[in-house]
Design a protein around this motif. Structure first.
Motif, PDB file in Angstrom:
ATOM      1  N   ASN A   1      -3.617   0.517  -2.407  1.00 18.91           N
ATOM      2  CA  ASN A   1      -3.318  -0.871  -2.024  1.00 18.91           C
ATOM      3  C   ASN A   1      -3.605  -1.808  -3.195  1.00 18.91           C
ATOM      4  OD1 ASN A   1      -5.047  -3.242   0.132  1.00 18.91           O
ATOM      5  ND2 ASN A   1      -2.876  -3.186  -0.294  1.00 18.91           N
TER       6      ASN A   1
ATOM      7  N   CYS B   1       0.881  -1.165   0.000  1.00 20.66           N
ATOM      8  CA  CYS B   1       0.000   0.000   0.000  1.00 20.66           C
ATOM      9  C   CYS B   1       0.918   1.214   0.000  1.00 20.66           C
ATOM     10  CB  CYS B   1      -0.884  -0.045   1.250  1.00 20.66           C
ATOM     11  SG  CYS B   1      -2.179   1.197   1.311  1.00 20.66           S
ATOM     12  N   VAL B   2       0.668   2.140  -0.883  1.00 16.74           N
ATOM     13  CA  VAL B   2       1.543   3.314  -1.025  1.00 16.74           C
ATOM     14  C   VAL B   2       0.703   4.590  -0.998  1.00 16.74           C
ATOM     15  CG1 VAL B   2       3.316   2.061  -2.346  1.00 16.74           C
ATOM     16  CG2 VAL B   2       1.444   3.213  -3.568  1.00 16.74           C
ATOM     17  N   PRO B   3       1.363   5.738  -0.750  1.00 16.58           N
ATOM     18  CA  PRO B   3       0.632   7.005  -0.887  1.00 16.58           C
ATOM     19  C   PRO B   3       0.078   7.095  -2.313  1.00 16.58           C
ATOM     20  CG  PRO B   3       2.786   7.361   0.131  1.00 16.58           C
ATOM     21  CD  PRO B   3       2.765   5.944  -0.346  1.00 16.58           C
ATOM     22  N   ILE B   4      -1.085   7.684  -2.450  1.00 17.49           N
ATOM     23  CA  ILE B   4      -1.796   7.657  -3.729  1.00 17.49           C
ATOM     24  C   ILE B   4      -0.942   8.260  -4.851  1.00 17.49           C
ATOM     25  CG2 ILE B   4      -3.083   9.837  -3.450  1.00 17.49           C
ATOM     26  CD1 ILE B   4      -4.686   6.591  -4.637  1.00 17.49           C
ATOM     27  N   SER B   5      -0.116   9.246  -4.534  1.00 18.78           N
ATOM     28  CA  SER B   5       0.695   9.889  -5.578  1.00 18.78           C
ATOM     29  C   SER B   5       1.739   8.936  -6.150  1.00 18.78           C
ATOM     30  CB  SER B   5       1.393  11.140  -5.029  1.00 18.78           C
ATOM     31  OG  SER B   5       2.390  10.765  -4.103  1.00 18.78           O
TER      32      SER B   5
ATOM     33  N   ASP C   1      -7.238   3.270  -2.104  1.00 14.54           N
ATOM     34  CA  ASP C   1      -6.422   3.336  -0.886  1.00 14.54           C
ATOM     35  C   ASP C   1      -4.932   3.214  -1.177  1.00 14.54           C
ATOM     36  OD1 ASP C   1      -8.471   3.596   1.058  1.00 14.54           O
ATOM     37  OD2 ASP C   1      -8.942   1.466   0.869  1.00 14.54           O
TER      38      ASP C   1
ATOM     39  N   GLY D   1       7.580   5.017   0.201  1.00 15.76           N
ATOM     40  CA  GLY D   1       6.873   5.510   1.387  1.00 15.76           C
ATOM     41  C   GLY D   1       5.686   4.648   1.768  1.00 15.76           C
ATOM     42  N   GLY D   2       5.654   3.432   1.280  1.00  9.78           N
ATOM     43  CA  GLY D   2       4.506   2.555   1.524  1.00  9.78           C
ATOM     44  C   GLY D   2       4.739   1.574   2.648  1.00  9.78           C
TER      45      GLY D   2
END
Lengths: 463, 463
Positions: free
Chosen positions: B380, B346-350, B378, B413-414
């Motif tokens: 993910n 799962c990572v930040p959307i950007s 999300d 960053g995930g």
């Protein structure tokens, strides 16, 4: 130093090496740090340290840990439950100079801030970027303090409390180690939820030095309204109906007759009467806001609401919400020479009328001056009990009333604190609320993370 | 019993007194409890206990604690990360018979359930009451298992994960003590957040025996749609744009070409092509749903979407979402004799496009058969790596690919796990993700709550 040098004197002397004159024993500064906005007995710390970086916090905590010296974190000093009163003296760690907004991401709608940033500072910074941070307690508090007390405010009914709006933290542990908790993602199933453990731990498990917050987009449309009622019952039953119908109101705040009288005087709300009142706000698209407002208007009219006064323009809205946020100060100003005890019970929405009308009966029976204001969409309200500082019996009578209101809240399946935290003021209720075994688990976590008990001793747990 | 009686034999013999034949050493039953739906090496527990009450769980844990015998909780056995594999044998505690829905409150929109209740059972029960429980992993899992792994699903983008939808828990501690956590209120600032600490602790801190869940009102209007794309890039960039615009979609799911091919075959989706696809759902008022859908349609069209196929009637919607929930089974069915490793980053959307397109490159380079499906709103997604059970090198190659995809996720960053949990499969990534000090804090909490280490040993932490 003499042979009688106390442990705290070693800390002060050694901290000078990296804090210079930012650690001070100045009497006026110690006095400013002797309590928050509450009625606890002031206690002066031995010294106040103004940290400006994680590294300084870490060094200071390592020192205090070595010497077994208490450390009490301090932000804006707006606590209502004695959180910042350093009951065993030692060092007060003032984080109010750590005010850097380190990152803002429009792409991910998040930001990283230091703990001394206030919500006002953050929202001023964000305004041009089409985003806002929704959690809004009624004071100029710091975000660090809000994390520590699991704060919320008027928008929580729609956007959640700070619990739902913090993504991760940097935390300095009791012995000076620094950890990062959480994740920058919207969700994670990656081990124990240390972020949520620190949120609401009131400076007893670690000192928060960075906060990553989720931000919200400024809604396309915003509209506010005011509805007044002849009696409190219609007012509170409207709230229950709105919530049970699932109208996604952004704010639904109740002010009783006494609180309205105080706010009208303090904030010059000339168009309103001293009557039980709801302040409402709706966020969404133009059509969505209209739909929500129509639903609420229908409900309040049926429950005896005296009209539905719109506050659509920004200026009127700002005046309204500033008045709401200043309710505490308006209450204090309504009676000279007074401080206040504030109840903070929160109950399931179905029990809100019982809790609120019951509290009103208790207030009437007590003969004390009280004003009630609440984030009623969440089932949370505050009865501010005014305490005349010249009346030696007033404080005891106020606490007796507070206990009565809290006991009813607990008996209705509620909590002693919706958003102000436990501190000293609510510690006596925790065992009743959670039971001795759950409280023992909390204590065991405290011992695991802070074996010497240096972090904000005397809070949450009664000793 | 002989002089060589093992501790577990004492537990089994003494537990017979209150469990009767509900504690068993039957080989077939032990085999059924030797692992979940994952690729971990099966391990048989020494015995399986079927508890039917909190009291039984408490008595059994007190016994196991006294004798130092491991206890592994088991629900529906749908774990994908080895959570239910009793790596040190001992007792497997099967809670799947605790299926009572104890309370449902329409007034407060909450319910109290036992841990063996599945989300399907709960939603069937709620249907006539105008409410639903939104958290929906793609399996017939139990709510206890969902709490343990901090599960989510397709609706989390709108309603949050189980973390946001649990109000409180009854938990049996390692030594048999029973605690209640949380509060029945919408918010509380009442001490350490033990509820959130237990959620996602994977049976290592306590055994959940009751769960109070927040429920949602069935929306006035629901509408679903499918959009297909010629390439994955347009598909994922549409998701990012929808999220960054703040459209409150209820579901936005991505299936890549391979996953679509498998779902078309498995779930007979005759009208769809094996192309990168978004499955969407909108909840709200009639007007709100229309607004949301128009916004998304405009975005996907601009990003190269091949039309916007509506699935407004209930039957078509159900077929679509059943196909989505069966994606894992469709993937397994697409290749004979295979099991699967599932990434869960799962990572930040950007960073979603980088993560997803990067994973696709890794997959292409690996030569392994993979299918990707994701809760992309999300950030993910799951790359299911198929492992031919007859190919002795396949599992190692699959893990190598998994590590590559996770490493990229972390570098963006995930997190290594959005929703499946850590278990055995993701334990190796935790130190990289959190750092050694944060992991040490988690271990210290584990030691405080379970000093003998009997609860689900070998999970979350590598030993």
């Amino acid at each position: 130093m003499t042979a009688e040098t106390r442990p705290v004197d070693h800390v002060i002397a050694q901290a000078r090496a990296f804090l210079g004159d930012r650690i001070t024993t100045n009497a006026a500064i110690r006095d400013q740090h002797s309590r928050g906005e509450d009625t606890t007995t002031p206690v002066q710390p031995d010294a106040v340290a103004f940290a400006e970086s994680t590294e300084e916090v870490s060094q200071l905590l390592a020192l205090c840990h070595r010497h077994g010296v208490p450390v009490t974190a301090f932000g804006a000093g707006t606590s209502l439950e004695g959180h910042v009163t350093p009951v065993r003296a030692g060092i007060t760690l003032d984080l109010s100079r750590m005010t850097t907004i380190l990152e803002v991401s429009q792409e991910d709608m998040d930001c990283l801030v230091e703990p001394g940033v206030t919500r006002h500072q953050l929202n001023d910074h964000l305004r041009d970027q089409g985003m806002f941070f929704p959690v809004d307690p009624g004071s100029h508090c710091t975000l660090g303090g809000m994390v520590a007390t699991r704060a919320s405010g008027t928008n929580a009914v729609r956007y959640g409390t700070i619990r739902e709006n913090v993504m991760g933290l940097e935390v300095v542990l009791a012995d000076g180690r620094v950890i990062n908790t959480g994740s920058r993602t919207r969700k994670a199933a990656n081990g124990y939820d240390l972020t949520r453990l620190i949120i609401g731990s009131e400076g007893t498990l670690g000192i928060v030095t960075k906060i990553r917050l989720r931000l919200q987009g400024i809604p396309e449309a915003t509209s506010a309204a005011v509805v007044q009622f002849n009696d409190l019952k219609g007012c509170v039953e409207s709230v229950i109906a709105v919530m049970q119908l699932g109208v996604p109101v952004a704010r639904i705040e109740l002010l009783d007759q006494a609180q309205m009288r105080a706010c009208i005087a303090y904030s010059k709300l000339e168009n309103l009467e001293p009557l039980p009142t709801l302040f409402l706000e709706f966020h969404g698209t133009e059509a969505g806001v209209r739909e929500q407002a129509e639903s609420v208007q229908a409900i309040t009219t049926e429950m005896g609401g005296l009209g539905f006064a719109w506050a659509a323009d920004l200026e009127t809205r700002n005046k309204l919400w500033t008045a709401r946020h200043n309710a505490y100060w308006a209450a204090l100003a309504s009676q000279a020479n007074s401080r206040a005890i504030t109840t903070d019970i929160c109950v399931p929405i179905s029990r809100l009328a019982e809790a609120l009308l019951g509290a009103q009966e208790d207030v009437d029976a007590s003969g004390l001056s009280c004003l009630t204001v609440g984030h009623v969409g969440d089932g949370n309200f505050h009865t501010l009990i005014l305490v005349d500082q010249d009346d030696p019996t007033a404080l005891d009578r106020a606490w007796a009333l507070d206990r009565k209101i809290v006991a009813r809240g607990l008996s209705l399946g509620g909590t002693c604190s919706g958003e102000h935290g436990v501190g000293i003021g609510k510690a006596e209720f925790l065992e009743t609320e959670h039971g001795p075994e759950a409280l023992a688990v909390m204590r065991s976590i405290k011992t695991a993370l802070d074996p010497k008990g240096i972090l904000n001793p005397g809070k949450i747990f009664r000793n």
